[in-house]
Write a protein that holds these residues in place. Structure first.
Motif, PDB file in Angstrom:
ATOM      1  N   VAL A  23       0.854  -1.315  -0.050  1.00 41.00           N
ATOM      2  CA  VAL A  23      -0.181  -0.051   0.082  1.00 41.00           C
ATOM      3  C   VAL A  23       0.904   1.287   0.040  1.00 41.00           C
ATOM      4  O   VAL A  23       0.607   2.074  -0.637  1.00 41.00           O
ATOM      5  CB  VAL A  23      -0.962   0.007   1.046  1.00 41.00           C
ATOM      6  CG1 VAL A  23      -0.478   0.251   2.550  1.00 41.00           C
ATOM      7  CG2 VAL A  23      -2.247   1.132   0.829  1.00 41.00           C
ATOM      8  N   GLY A  24       1.941   1.282   0.724  1.00 43.82           N
ATOM      9  CA  GLY A  24       2.874   2.416   0.722  1.00 43.82           C
ATOM     10  C   GLY A  24       3.263   2.748  -0.753  1.00 43.82           C
ATOM     11  O   GLY A  24       3.201   4.082  -1.149  1.00 43.82           O
ATOM     12  N   ARG A  25       3.784   1.873  -1.432  1.00 44.09           N
ATOM     13  CA  ARG A  25       4.224   1.870  -2.975  1.00 44.09           C
ATOM     14  C   ARG A  25       2.937   2.561  -3.839  1.00 44.09           C
ATOM     15  O   ARG A  25       3.502   3.627  -4.504  1.00 44.09           O
ATOM     16  CB  ARG A  25       4.608   0.654  -3.355  1.00 44.09           C
ATOM     17  CG  ARG A  25       4.727   0.404  -4.862  1.00 44.09           C
ATOM     18  CD  ARG A  25       5.828   1.303  -5.543  1.00 44.09           C
ATOM     19  NE  ARG A  25       5.725   1.339  -7.138  1.00 44.09           N
ATOM     20  CZ  ARG A  25       6.437   0.503  -7.932  1.00 44.09           C
ATOM     21  NH1 ARG A  25       7.211  -0.503  -7.413  1.00 44.09           N
ATOM     22  NH2 ARG A  25       6.383   0.598  -9.112  1.00 44.09           N
ATOM     23  N   ALA A  26       1.984   2.070  -3.444  1.00 41.43           N
ATOM     24  CA  ALA A  26       0.812   2.498  -4.386  1.00 41.43           C
ATOM     25  C   ALA A  26       0.496   3.910  -4.011  1.00 41.43           C
ATOM     26  O   ALA A  26       0.088   4.688  -4.874  1.00 41.43           O
ATOM     27  CB  ALA A  26      -0.586   1.431  -3.863  1.00 41.43           C
ATOM     28  N   MET A  27       0.270   4.030  -2.631  1.00 41.08           N
ATOM     29  CA  MET A  27      -0.145   5.579  -2.204  1.00 41.08           C
ATOM     30  C   MET A  27       1.089   6.575  -2.843  1.00 41.08           C
ATOM     31  O   MET A  27       0.652   7.672  -3.500  1.00 41.08           O
ATOM     32  CB  MET A  27      -0.099   5.794  -0.824  1.00 41.08           C
ATOM     33  CG  MET A  27      -1.251   4.947  -0.503  1.00 41.08           C
ATOM     34  SD  MET A  27      -1.409   4.766   1.318  1.00 41.08           S
ATOM     35  CE  MET A  27      -1.563   6.706   1.762  1.00 41.08           C
ATOM     36  N   THR A  28       2.418   6.222  -2.782  1.00 43.23           N
ATOM     37  CA  THR A  28       3.331   6.935  -3.548  1.00 43.23           C
ATOM     38  C   THR A  28       3.192   7.356  -4.847  1.00 43.23           C
ATOM     39  O   THR A  28       3.363   8.454  -5.389  1.00 43.23           O
ATOM     40  CB  THR A  28       4.818   6.551  -3.164  1.00 43.23           C
ATOM     41  OG1 THR A  28       5.035   6.332  -1.810  1.00 43.23           O
ATOM     42  CG2 THR A  28       5.976   7.356  -3.736  1.00 43.23           C
ATOM     43  N   ASP A  29       3.002   6.358  -5.534  1.00 44.19           N
ATOM     44  CA  ASP A  29       2.715   6.184  -7.015  1.00 44.19           C
ATOM     45  C   ASP A  29       1.611   7.132  -7.446  1.00 44.19           C
ATOM     46  O   ASP A  29       1.696   7.746  -8.545  1.00 44.19           O
ATOM     47  CB  ASP A  29       2.477   4.477  -7.505  1.00 44.19           C
ATOM     48  CG  ASP A  29       3.424   3.862  -7.554  1.00 44.19           C
ATOM     49  OD1 ASP A  29       4.742   4.420  -7.592  1.00 44.19           O
ATOM     50  OD2 ASP A  29       3.305   2.594  -8.016  1.00 44.19           O
ATOM     51  N   LEU A  30       0.495   6.829  -6.621  1.00 52.12           N
ATOM     52  CA  LEU A  30      -0.902   7.796  -7.044  1.00 52.12           C
ATOM     53  C   LEU A  30      -0.590   9.296  -6.703  1.00 52.12           C
ATOM     54  O   LEU A  30      -1.228  10.153  -7.323  1.00 52.12           O
ATOM     55  CB  LEU A  30      -2.095   7.083  -6.285  1.00 52.12           C
ATOM     56  CG  LEU A  30      -2.388   5.711  -6.574  1.00 52.12           C
ATOM     57  CD1 LEU A  30      -3.466   5.321  -5.689  1.00 52.12           C
ATOM     58  CD2 LEU A  30      -3.006   5.686  -7.962  1.00 52.12           C
ATOM     59  N   GLU A  31       0.018   9.581  -5.767  1.00 52.85           N
ATOM     60  CA  GLU A  31       0.632  10.867  -5.374  1.00 52.85           C
ATOM     61  C   GLU A  31       1.314  11.557  -6.632  1.00 52.85           C
ATOM     62  O   GLU A  31       1.123  12.597  -7.209  1.00 52.85           O
ATOM     63  CB  GLU A  31       1.146  11.042  -4.214  1.00 52.85           C
ATOM     64  CG  GLU A  31       0.161  10.939  -2.913  1.00 52.85           C
ATOM     65  CD  GLU A  31       1.020  10.889  -1.481  1.00 52.85           C
ATOM     66  OE1 GLU A  31       2.366  11.001  -1.554  1.00 52.85           O
ATOM     67  OE2 GLU A  31       0.404  10.729  -0.361  1.00 52.85           O
ATOM     68  N   ARG A  32       2.303  10.796  -7.160  1.00 52.85           N
ATOM     69  CA  ARG A  32       2.848  11.176  -8.188  1.00 52.85           C
ATOM     70  C   ARG A  32       2.193  11.486  -9.496  1.00 52.85           C
ATOM     71  O   ARG A  32       2.755  12.230 -10.485  1.00 52.85           O
ATOM     72  CB  ARG A  32       4.306  10.354  -8.387  1.00 52.85           C
ATOM     73  CG  ARG A  32       5.504  10.408  -7.707  1.00 52.85           C
ATOM     74  CD  ARG A  32       6.552   9.583  -8.071  1.00 52.85           C
ATOM     75  NE  ARG A  32       5.931   8.662  -8.919  1.00 52.85           N
ATOM     76  CZ  ARG A  32       6.303   7.178  -9.249  1.00 52.85           C
ATOM     77  NH1 ARG A  32       7.285   6.780  -8.371  1.00 52.85           N
ATOM     78  NH2 ARG A  32       5.555   6.415 -10.001  1.00 52.85           N
ATOM     79  N   ARG A  33       1.261  10.816  -9.493  1.00 53.03           N
ATOM     80  CA  ARG A  33       0.643  10.715 -10.606  1.00 53.03           C
ATOM     81  C   ARG A  33      -0.917  11.602 -10.485  1.00 53.03           C
ATOM     82  O   ARG A  33      -1.770  11.700 -11.167  1.00 53.03           O
ATOM     83  CB  ARG A  33      -0.236   9.333 -10.915  1.00 53.03           C
ATOM     84  CG  ARG A  33       0.868   8.485 -11.449  1.00 53.03           C
ATOM     85  CD  ARG A  33       0.511   7.101 -11.494  1.00 53.03           C
ATOM     86  NE  ARG A  33       1.398   6.131 -11.855  1.00 53.03           N
ATOM     87  CZ  ARG A  33       1.795   5.867 -13.277  1.00 53.03           C
ATOM     88  NH1 ARG A  33       1.068   6.096 -14.118  1.00 53.03           N
ATOM     89  NH2 ARG A  33       2.878   5.212 -13.415  1.00 53.03           N
ATOM     90  N   PHE A  34      -0.855  12.647  -9.490  1.00 56.60           N
ATOM     91  CA  PHE A  34      -1.750  13.697  -9.085  1.00 56.60           C
ATOM     92  C   PHE A  34      -2.967  13.219  -8.869  1.00 56.60           C
ATOM     93  O   PHE A  34      -4.163  13.803  -9.146  1.00 56.60           O
ATOM     94  CB  PHE A  34      -1.817  14.589 -10.649  1.00 56.60           C
ATOM     95  CG  PHE A  34      -0.525  15.075 -10.809  1.00 56.60           C
ATOM     96  CD1 PHE A  34       0.251  16.081 -10.303  1.00 56.60           C
ATOM     97  CD2 PHE A  34       0.058  14.618 -12.091  1.00 56.60           C
ATOM     98  CE1 PHE A  34       1.487  16.650 -10.682  1.00 56.60           C
ATOM     99  CE2 PHE A  34       1.309  15.110 -12.627  1.00 56.60           C
ATOM    100  CZ  PHE A  34       2.077  15.984 -11.944  1.00 56.60           C
ATOM    101  N   ALA A  35      -3.159  11.938  -8.296  1.00 54.72           N
ATOM    102  CA  ALA A  35      -4.407  11.551  -7.899  1.00 54.72           C
ATOM    103  C   ALA A  35      -4.902  12.049  -6.431  1.00 54.72           C
ATOM    104  O   ALA A  35      -4.044  12.345  -5.507  1.00 54.72           O
ATOM    105  CB  ALA A  35      -4.249   9.889  -7.724  1.00 54.72           C
TER     106      ALA A  35
END
Length: 139
Positions: A23-35
């Motif tokens: 989940v940490g990886r996913a949240m970081t990815d989504l933040e970088r993708r302007f989600a």
């Protein structure tokens, strides 16, 4: 009154299901993708993230999710309207658009007539009571 046009882009509503240890990886990815998303919901070893992001920023993300979850993650996206472009200046610069050089669609005046834009005032416009927006009114 200052005119400011806003560039819009399509947005997705997304539902991401991944193993909870990722989940940490996913949240970081989504933040970088302007989600923009809700905190994770954890159930039965899975983490579920739901939110909204620019469609362009999620392009290719399912493949990335598949790789980092070894095929256990799933991203479901549905069109969710439009929102402000997350990189407006970059898009406009890349397009190289010059509104003053666009003779087919001049920027001087825009008139609405039954949902269609008409350049310049016409007799039909005066009779229609349509909207009247002049760029000079907003400079």
């Amino acid at each position: 009154m200052q005119a400011h046009s806003m560039l819009l882009e399509p947005f997705y509503a997304f539902h991401l299901t991944i193993p909870d240890k990722m989940v940490g990886r996913a949240m970081t990815d989504l933040e970088r993708r302007f989600a923009v998303f809700e905190g994770p919901v954890l159930e039965d070893g899975q983490a579920i993230l739901t939110g909204r992001a620019p469609a362009s920023s999620l392009d290719g993300y399912q493949t990335e999710v598949t790789v980092y979850t070894s095929g256990l993650g799933q991203l479901v996206c549905t069109l969710d309207g439009y929102g402000p472009c997350h990189n407006e200046e970059e898009v406009i610069e890349a397009a190289g658009y010059d509104p003053d050089a666009d003779l087919a669609n001049p920027s001087g005046s825009v008139f609405c007539f039954h949902g269609a834009g008409v350049y310049g005032e016409t007799a039909a416009h005066r009779k229609s009571g349509g909207c009247n927006i002049r760029s000079s009114d907003y400079r």
